[in-house]
Design a protein around this motif. Structure first.
Motif, mmCIF file in Angstrom:
data_model
loop_
_atom_site.group_PDB
_atom_site.id
_atom_site.type_symbol
_atom_site.label_atom_id
_atom_site.label_comp_id
_atom_site.label_asym_id
_atom_site.label_seq_id
_atom_site.Cartn_x
_atom_site.Cartn_y
_atom_site.Cartn_z
ATOM 1 N N GLU A 3 38.788 -29.999 48.973
ATOM 2 C CA GLU A 3 39.157 -30.744 50.106
ATOM 3 C C GLU A 3 38.936 -32.209 49.734
ATOM 4 O O GLU A 3 39.028 -33.196 50.741
ATOM 5 C CB GLU A 3 37.914 -30.378 51.136
ATOM 6 N N HIS A 15 41.205 -32.329 55.601
ATOM 7 C CA HIS A 15 41.064 -30.952 55.980
ATOM 8 C C HIS A 15 42.561 -30.545 56.558
ATOM 9 O O HIS A 15 43.147 -31.398 57.313
ATOM 10 C CB HIS A 15 40.063 -30.520 56.865
ATOM 11 N N ARG A 16 43.003 -29.369 56.687
ATOM 12 C CA ARG A 16 44.061 -28.708 57.446
ATOM 13 C C ARG A 16 43.553 -28.420 58.711
ATOM 14 O O ARG A 16 42.454 -27.922 58.997
ATOM 15 C CB ARG A 16 44.727 -27.405 56.938
ATOM 16 N N ARG A 19 41.402 -25.812 61.716
ATOM 17 C CA ARG A 19 40.618 -25.110 60.602
ATOM 18 C C ARG A 19 40.213 -23.683 60.622
ATOM 19 O O ARG A 19 40.076 -23.378 61.954
ATOM 20 C CB ARG A 19 39.232 -25.950 60.378
ATOM 21 N N HIS A 20 40.226 -22.916 59.700
ATOM 22 C CA HIS A 20 39.536 -21.615 59.808
ATOM 23 C C HIS A 20 38.945 -20.987 58.733
ATOM 24 O O HIS A 20 39.205 -21.665 57.691
ATOM 25 C CB HIS A 20 40.763 -20.572 60.104
ATOM 26 N N GLU A 23 40.241 -20.631 54.866
ATOM 27 C CA GLU A 23 41.377 -21.316 54.444
ATOM 28 C C GLU A 23 41.403 -21.048 52.914
ATOM 29 O O GLU A 23 40.710 -21.442 52.321
ATOM 30 C CB GLU A 23 40.915 -22.903 55.011
ATOM 31 N N THR A 24 42.637 -21.238 52.427
ATOM 32 C CA THR A 24 42.840 -21.243 51.009
ATOM 33 C C THR A 24 43.954 -22.126 50.506
ATOM 34 O O THR A 24 44.140 -22.545 49.393
ATOM 35 C CB THR A 24 43.498 -19.916 50.542
ATOM 36 N N THR A 322 51.565 -17.747 56.973
ATOM 37 C CA THR A 322 50.004 -17.561 57.620
ATOM 38 C C THR A 322 50.229 -16.687 58.950
ATOM 39 O O THR A 322 50.998 -16.876 59.695
ATOM 40 C CB THR A 322 49.453 -19.119 57.635
ATOM 41 N N HIS A 324 47.168 -17.202 60.621
ATOM 42 C CA HIS A 324 46.163 -17.629 61.657
ATOM 43 C C HIS A 324 46.598 -18.289 62.634
ATOM 44 O O HIS A 324 45.817 -18.163 63.842
ATOM 45 C CB HIS A 324 45.182 -18.458 60.717
#
Length: 382
Positions: A3, A15-16, A19-20, A23-24, A322, A324
């Motif tokens: 990060e 951060h993307r 957020r979850h 996250e990879t 993804t 998510h």
């Protein structure tokens, strides 16, 4: 997952969003780094002068907007998720917002732009639209530099830069990314309309599509399958979640004539296309009962407010595959639905949406299926 972006004497925590937990993926890529290093090593800030500004186009999560925090700049995006990510990452890094403006791509581009930094978008049509708008506000002394992963930069990409800006060349590849340099040249510019319009014969609708709308040249076959399999019922408040150009929600307006239909997408161009299509294809009295919202799904919406949510969930965010986003949509739908309210989705057969819906709702029914798609229904119960 890293990060911390350390580059050119700055440390940025990025951060993307949304957020979850698992996250990879990081919130920047090698293309961002290549562009930042080129800017600083060549002292492009000197090009701005006292009155000029930096224009950043298609910043994904804020790496560029945050790094250049000392400069007067405008960031342009079509993505609500990118917009909110940029704002949150600027707050996270205590960036000065007095010299910063962020706007969606349908707004007029700013004047007195001296340096333009572009992340190459996924589709050529959207790139063409951006460069068409950009050409209206730049001059011969404007520096235009773009960047992208090598697999996103093709001859057709360079041809578009040549068409709208001028002579174009590329850099050597570094970490699978490349830079594009275009000289702003005096030339006769094409006056073509990049937005498309086509007809759905069954309904007699003419469908308008802005440049960055999913399936902009034809009716998406998944959307068509959902349109043909809407549930029976007397629904009063309906959501077309991830509406794209709005054809699913328009079918709901036709199927449930007394319902209020809310069109939601994270793309400004998608929601505006849906708005245009409703106005063009429905009587004024009916179109006035439609709502159009640019948002991250149903996040922030009032709970227990809708009795039907229709969804053709995406499985990409930017260039990353993804699931998510689908997870978020399904959880938000359950929160927003009244008791016995229904979520009806279409999905590719290979995507395990049935298991997800059963885990979230406690039930899931297969409504219809063909060789490529399934229609699934989940009902909210306590």
């Amino acid at each position: 997952m890293n990060e911390l972006l350390t580059i050119a004497d700055q440390n940025l925590v990025l951060h993307r969003h949304p957020r979850h937990k698992k996250e990879t993926l990081q919130a920047w890529d090698s293309a961002d780094e290549y562009l930042i290093n080129h800017f600083t090593e060549n002292e492009l800030q000197n090009q701005l002068g006292e009155e000029g500004q930096l224009l950043i186009i298609n910043d994904s999560f804020g790496a560029l907007s945050c790094f250049f925090q000392q400069l007067k700049r405008t960031t342009i995006t079509d993505s609500y998720l990118s917009l909110s990510s940029i704002k949150l990452n600027m707050q996270r890094n205590n960036c000065n917002e007095e010299n910063f403006l962020i706007q969606d791509c349908l707004q007029t581009f700013p004047e007195n732009v001296k340096v333009v930094l572009i992340k190459v978008p996924k589709t050529n049509a959207y790139l063409e639209y951006l460069l068409q708008q950009l050409r209206e506000v730049i001059s011969a002394d404007t520096i235009v530099v773009a960047t992208g992963k090598v697999n996103m930069i093709h001859n057709s990409t360079l041809d578009i830069f040549e068409k709208y800006i001028g002579s174009t060349k590329t850099s050597l590849a570094k970490k699978k990314s490349r830079l594009i340099f275009s000289l702003v040249e005096s030339q006769t510019l094409p006056e073509n309309e990049i937005a498309t319009t086509w007809e759905i014969e069954k309904q007699g609708w003419k469908i308008h599509n802005h440049a960055n709308v999913f399936s902009r040249n034809h009716l998406d076959i998944g959307g068509r399958y959902l349109m043909d399999n809407l549930p029976e019922g007397d629904f009063e408040k309906v959501v077309d979640l991830g509406c794209g150009n709005g054809v699913v929600g328009m079918t709901a307006m036709q199927t449930y004539p007394n319902a209020q239909v809310t069109f939601i997408d994270e793309s400004f161009m998608a929601v505006d296309s849906a708005r245009i299509n409703v106005i063009k294809n429905f009587e004024e009295e009916r179109s006035e009962n439609a709502r159009f919202v640019v948002n991250n799904g149903l996040l922030g919406f009032k709970g227990e407010s809708y009795d039907l949510v229709l969804c053709n969930p995406p499985f990409h965010q930017q260039q990353a595959i993804t699931d998510h986003i689908a997870w978020s949509m399904f959880n938000e739908a359950r929160f927003a639905l009244v008791e016995n309210g229904e979520l009806v989705i279409v999905g590719n057969r290979h995507l395990d949406y049935k298991d997800k819906l059963e885990r979230i709702f406690g039930n899931c029914e297969l409504v219809a299926e063909n060789k490529k798609f399934v229609i699934l229904r989940a009902i909210k119960s306590y």
